[in-house]
Design an enzyme around this catalytic site. Structure first.
Site, mmCIF file in Angstrom:
data_model
loop_
_atom_site.group_PDB
_atom_site.id
_atom_site.type_symbol
_atom_site.label_atom_id
_atom_site.label_comp_id
_atom_site.label_asym_id
_atom_site.label_seq_id
_atom_site.Cartn_x
_atom_site.Cartn_y
_atom_site.Cartn_z
ATOM 1 N N ARG A 65 -29.057 -3.276 -88.334
ATOM 2 C CA ARG A 65 -29.874 -2.585 -89.355
ATOM 3 C C ARG A 65 -29.339 -1.181 -89.613
ATOM 4 N NH1 ARG A 65 -35.452 -2.587 -86.798
ATOM 5 N NH2 ARG A 65 -36.002 -1.314 -88.578
ATOM 6 N N SER A 80 -39.915 -4.584 -84.379
ATOM 7 C CA SER A 80 -38.987 -3.973 -83.419
ATOM 8 C C SER A 80 -39.769 -3.170 -82.367
ATOM 9 C CB SER A 80 -38.016 -3.071 -84.191
ATOM 10 O OG SER A 80 -37.381 -2.143 -83.359
ATOM 11 N N LYS A 102 -40.851 -4.635 -78.194
ATOM 12 C CA LYS A 102 -40.441 -3.885 -76.996
ATOM 13 C C LYS A 102 -41.656 -3.434 -76.194
ATOM 14 C CE LYS A 102 -37.848 -1.312 -79.507
ATOM 15 N NZ LYS A 102 -36.928 -0.587 -80.315
HETATM 16 N N1 URA Z 1 -38.121 2.517 -83.611
HETATM 17 C C1 URA Z 1 -37.872 1.275 -83.163
HETATM 18 O O1 URA Z 1 -37.968 0.986 -81.980
HETATM 19 N N2 URA Z 1 -37.524 0.341 -84.081
HETATM 20 C C2 URA Z 1 -37.414 0.598 -85.395
HETATM 21 O O2 URA Z 1 -37.108 -0.292 -86.147
HETATM 22 C C3 URA Z 1 -37.675 1.905 -85.833
HETATM 23 C C4 URA Z 1 -38.035 2.850 -84.920
#
Ligand code: URA
Length: 439
Positions: A168, A183, A187
């Protein structure tokens, strides 16, 4: 199933099924689908968007593309926080000890700074010998004993994000709300905490430039977390000027220490107390925000929060003598005071520009593998709303570079001074979102 059909479907405005999303994430992680096809799909998502269901399915597929941390050996409620990033954002260093001093557990994985935004790991590494890589056992025992630990993200977590984020970055597809939300949340969910607080920043120095976009992202993040049965809340906060006065690694650690001792800048203290009280409510340790705030204030005054910070540094092998005596932190080779050349009221302190200049001075990295200087950065003397008289100190720059004079005028221009003295005040916390606010 063929990747080309999935790309075509999204390109033409269609919605992807769970099976199609799983096919693309699994195939990409196994290197069976090439970068160029994933790039095409990411661009189609950027333009067409995704439905809520597609975003949930994408987050789930990404979450399962790597290890999921099991924090069950840590006693008590595990709370996590995540900021979408800004300038001078050292809140984790203050909030962690605050919530831990009240009985919550923070088992946090953090990242490094890139571009104009700083990273918690870099700040922590300005403490001599501080270790950001701990074994699982060391990590769990640190959280159990001290109440908190902050380490680097486990490499096996969310493989899909690791691969996709890098892609990206070079295909102009970072700024897509569905991609950002999946994203971040994949996490956070993989990190294993029971409750998550998201600080979604908006403004000049943030990812989201407008309050409206920040609100949209925050709502989506809360929806995703709620869908995965985590108590997820979000705050929408202002990043139109740097947070606190210090920008730069050891400079920010020193400011965090002062804040934990009750001598921090007003905005940083306010945001940390607010976030910490929300996390204590999420951990169900207090019934009302007032009770939580009272305890937090008490633990600043009686030194308990600072004590946790010292133990946290010790447990992660950092030299705690620096924390107890901040004069031990080395000073940068050059110090230069920038003074105002006009009088009035500070209307703006350009966060993006301050972050960028701080990076140029050596505090941040332009590229992922750049080295950084721990003592470099900027300490502000004036913030939005302050009165300034010509000749007064605006800020001090710290750098190891010998050729810094070129940047002094740029730094002065980052302060916009209104000679008409019109009153101006930034609203620090614009909104909060919890599952009750979802419709
Ligand atoms: N922080 C992230 O962890 N992912 C993103 O896509 C943008 C900011």
């Amino acid at each position: 199933m063929r990747m080309v059909d999935i790309i075509m479907k999204k390109r033409d405005g269609g919605s992807l099924t769970k099976e199609e999303i799983n096919f693309f994430i699994n195939g990409y992680c196994k290197n069976e689908i090439p970068d160029y096809q994933v790039s095409a799909l990411l661009m189609a998502i950027k333009f067409v968007g995704m439905s809520r269901i597609e975003i949930f399915d994408l987050t789930e597929a990404m979450l399962h593309s790597g290890e999921i941390v099991d924090l069950s050996s840590i006693n008590g409620v595990k709370v996590d926080k995540h900021s979408t990033g800004g300038v001078g954002d050292k809140t984790s260093l203050v909030i962690g000890p605050l919530v831990a001093s009240c009985g919550a557990k923070l088992a946090k994985m953090s990242g490094r700074g890139l571009g104009h935004t700083g990273g918690t790991l870099d700040k922590l590494e300005s403490i001599p010998n501080f270790k950001i890589a701990l074994s699982d056992e060391e990590f769990f025992s640190a959280v159990n004993e001290v109440g908190m630990a902050i380490i680097s993200q486990n490499n096996n977590l969310v493989l899909a994000d690791k691969k996709m984020y890098a892609l990206r970055d070079v295909t102009a597809t970072v700024d897509s709300i569905p991609l950002i939300a999946s994203s971040i949340m994949s996490k956070k969910l993989a990190s294993g905490s029971d409750a998550i607080l998201l600080d979604v920043k908006y403004g000049e120095g943030a990812f989201m430039k407008t309050k409206k976009d920040a609100y949209e992202l925050a709502k989506l993040l809360v929806e995703i977390g709620t869908r995965f049965n985590k108590d997820t809340r979000a705050e929408i906060t202002n990043m139109n000027e740097p947070l606190g006065m210090a920008v730069g690694n050891s400079l920010e650690v020193i400011e965090a220490i002062n804040t934990l001792k009750g001598h921090g800048p007003k905005d940083l203290t306010e945001i940390c107390l607010h976030s910490a009280s929300t996390m204590l409510l999420q951990a169900k340790l207090f019934k009302t925000r007032e009770e939580a705030l009272q305890k937090l204030q008490e633990n600043i005054t009686n030194g308990k929060a600072f004590e946790v910070f010292c133990k946290f540094v010790e447990k992660q092998h950092g030299d705690v003598s620096y924390i107890k005596d901040i004069s031990l932190f080395p000073q940068a080779k050059h110090t230069y005071q920038v003074h105002a050349t006009t009088s009035g009221t500070v209307k703006q302190v350009k966060a993006l520009e301050i972050g960028t200049i701080s990076m140029i001075l050596g505090a941040g990295r332009k590229e992922k593998d750049d080295a950084i200087d721990m003592a470099s950065g900027i300490v502000l003397n004036k913030k939005v709303g302050d009165k300034v008289v010509s000749g007064e100190l605006l800020c001090t720059l710290y750098t190891e570079h010998d050729d810094y004079m070129d940047i002094v005028d740029r730094l002065r221009d980052a302060f916009v001074i209104d000679p008409t003295n019109k009153k101006v005040k930034l609203q620090l916390i614009a909104a909060e979102i919890s599952k009750d606010d979802l419709n």
